[in-house]
Design a protein around this motif. Sequence first.
Motif, mmCIF file in Angstrom:
data_model
loop_
_atom_site.group_PDB
_atom_site.id
_atom_site.type_symbol
_atom_site.label_atom_id
_atom_site.label_comp_id
_atom_site.label_asym_id
_atom_site.label_seq_id
_atom_site.Cartn_x
_atom_site.Cartn_y
_atom_site.Cartn_z
ATOM 1 N N ALA A 1 -7.895 -53.196 -81.987
ATOM 2 C CA ALA A 1 -9.033 -52.176 -81.266
ATOM 3 C C ALA A 1 -9.175 -53.070 -79.938
ATOM 4 O O ALA A 1 -9.345 -52.456 -78.774
ATOM 5 C CB ALA A 1 -10.223 -52.182 -81.890
ATOM 6 N N GLY A 2 -9.275 -54.155 -79.681
ATOM 7 C CA GLY A 2 -9.566 -54.990 -78.531
ATOM 8 C C GLY A 2 -8.173 -54.767 -77.551
ATOM 9 O O GLY A 2 -8.379 -54.618 -76.425
ATOM 10 N N ARG A 3 -6.934 -54.723 -78.313
ATOM 11 C CA ARG A 3 -5.749 -54.712 -77.252
ATOM 12 C C ARG A 3 -5.706 -53.096 -76.769
ATOM 13 O O ARG A 3 -5.515 -52.913 -75.597
ATOM 14 C CB ARG A 3 -4.475 -54.611 -78.042
ATOM 15 N N LEU A 4 -6.451 -52.150 -77.262
ATOM 16 C CA LEU A 4 -6.244 -50.822 -77.131
ATOM 17 C C LEU A 4 -7.605 -50.805 -75.930
ATOM 18 O O LEU A 4 -7.061 -50.231 -74.926
ATOM 19 C CB LEU A 4 -6.894 -49.792 -78.250
ATOM 20 N N PHE A 5 -8.527 -51.445 -75.908
ATOM 21 C CA PHE A 5 -9.448 -51.345 -74.852
ATOM 22 C C PHE A 5 -8.970 -52.042 -73.764
ATOM 23 O O PHE A 5 -9.016 -51.519 -72.446
ATOM 24 C CB PHE A 5 -10.712 -52.142 -75.372
#
Lengths: 164, 164
Positions: A34-38
Motif C-alpha cells: 500500500a505504501g509503495r503504491l502511494f
Amino acid sequence: MNDSMPDDSAPEQANEFIEHMGRVARADGLPRIAGRLFGFFILYGGPCALGELAVKLEVSRGSVSTNTRLLEQLGLLERVSRRGDRKDYFQLTADPFPALLRGIVARARDASAGIAHAHADLPDSWKGAKARLADLDAFYQRIHKATEGIVGSYENGAEDHAKS
Amino acid sequence: MNDSMPDDSAPEQANEFIEHMGRVARADGLPRIAGRLFGFFILYGGPCALGELAVKLEVSRGSVSTNTRLLEQLGLLERVSRRGDRKDYFQLTADPFPALLRGIVARARDASAGIAHAHADLPDSWKGAKARLADLDAFYQRIHKATEGIVGSYENGAEDHAKS
DNA sequence: TAGTTTGTTCAGTTTAAACTAAACAAAATG
DNA sequence: CATTTTGTTTAGTTTAAACTGAACAAACTA
C-alpha cells in the motif's frame, strides 16, 4: 499515464523513494505494498491501470487489487475510467494527505475510549489507579485533538495549509 | 508492591484494561506484553518485581525481562532496588506519558527525512513529482511539530499540562 | 460461440515478529 | 562447596499478517 516519467533517467532515486514509502506504511500499520503504491503515485501522478501497477512494482495483480481498494477506502486513491477502455485507472485524490493521519487519529480515540471506560468502571477505592487513568486519558485526548486538528485544517482550508 | 490492589474485587475490569493496553501497544508497533506491563503499572502503581509480573500477567520471565528493558529504554519504567533484597523492582517513571509519543514523533521525522531526500535528489524535470513531494514533506513536518510540541509541554511544564 | 482481457477472491505459502522455555550467569545462603 | 533465587540470553516455536498464484466472474472481441 498522463504524468509520465519526465526523463527515465532517475529510476534509482525513484525506487528508493517508493521503498521508503513502503517502510513508512509498515510503521503505520499498513501493508508495505500500500505504501509503495502511494509512493508510486506521488512520483508519477497517474492515472495508472491496475495491470501496469503490478508490472511496475513487481507484485501480483491480486495484491494490487486488494491494496488499491484499501487506499481507495482510506481516501488516498480514486478509481477513474475512460470510455472505450475496460481497464480501471487509479489516481491520487484531490487532497490525499489527511487520510494518512486518520489511522493515528482513530488509534488515539480508541485508546482514550478504553481508558475512560476503565476509569468509569473501577470503584473509587482504586484511588491511585483512577488518578493515573485520568492522566493517561487526558494524554491520549491531547494526541487525538492535535492530530484531528491537522486533518480538519486540510479538509476545511482546502488549499492553504499554514501552521495552524 | 506498595500500591496494592485496594479491593481484590475488580480483577475483571482490571484485566480488561490491561488487555486494552496490550492492543494499544500492538497498534503502536510495540509488543503486546509491553503494553500489558504498562497497563499493569497504571493500575497497580508498583514497585513490582520481575517474577511477580510474570505470574500476574501469565507470561514467561524471559518476556518480562525483555519487555521491561524495552519500557525502561523508552523511559516508561525505571528499575529500583531495596537493600537486602536481590530482586529487581520496577515502577512508572515520574512522567511516563510523553515517552508514549516518541514513536510517533520519530516516525514522522523519518518519513519527512526520506521524502525531503527524494525531493532533493530528483532532477528538476520531475516537475509534478517534486511539487507533490514538497506537499507530502510539509504534511509530515506538521505531524512532527505537533507531536513534538506535546512531548515538549510534558517535559517542560513538568506538571500542569493545559491545552498547549 | 469461443477466446481475451480485465479485476476479484481465496486457499495456501511465506515472512517477520512475538513469545516460550531451557540453558546460563551472577549473587546470595547454608 | 552445593543449592537456591534471581535476571538474561538465545534457539526454536508459534502466531498473525502479507503476499502469491490460480481459479473465477464479468465484460468485451472476433
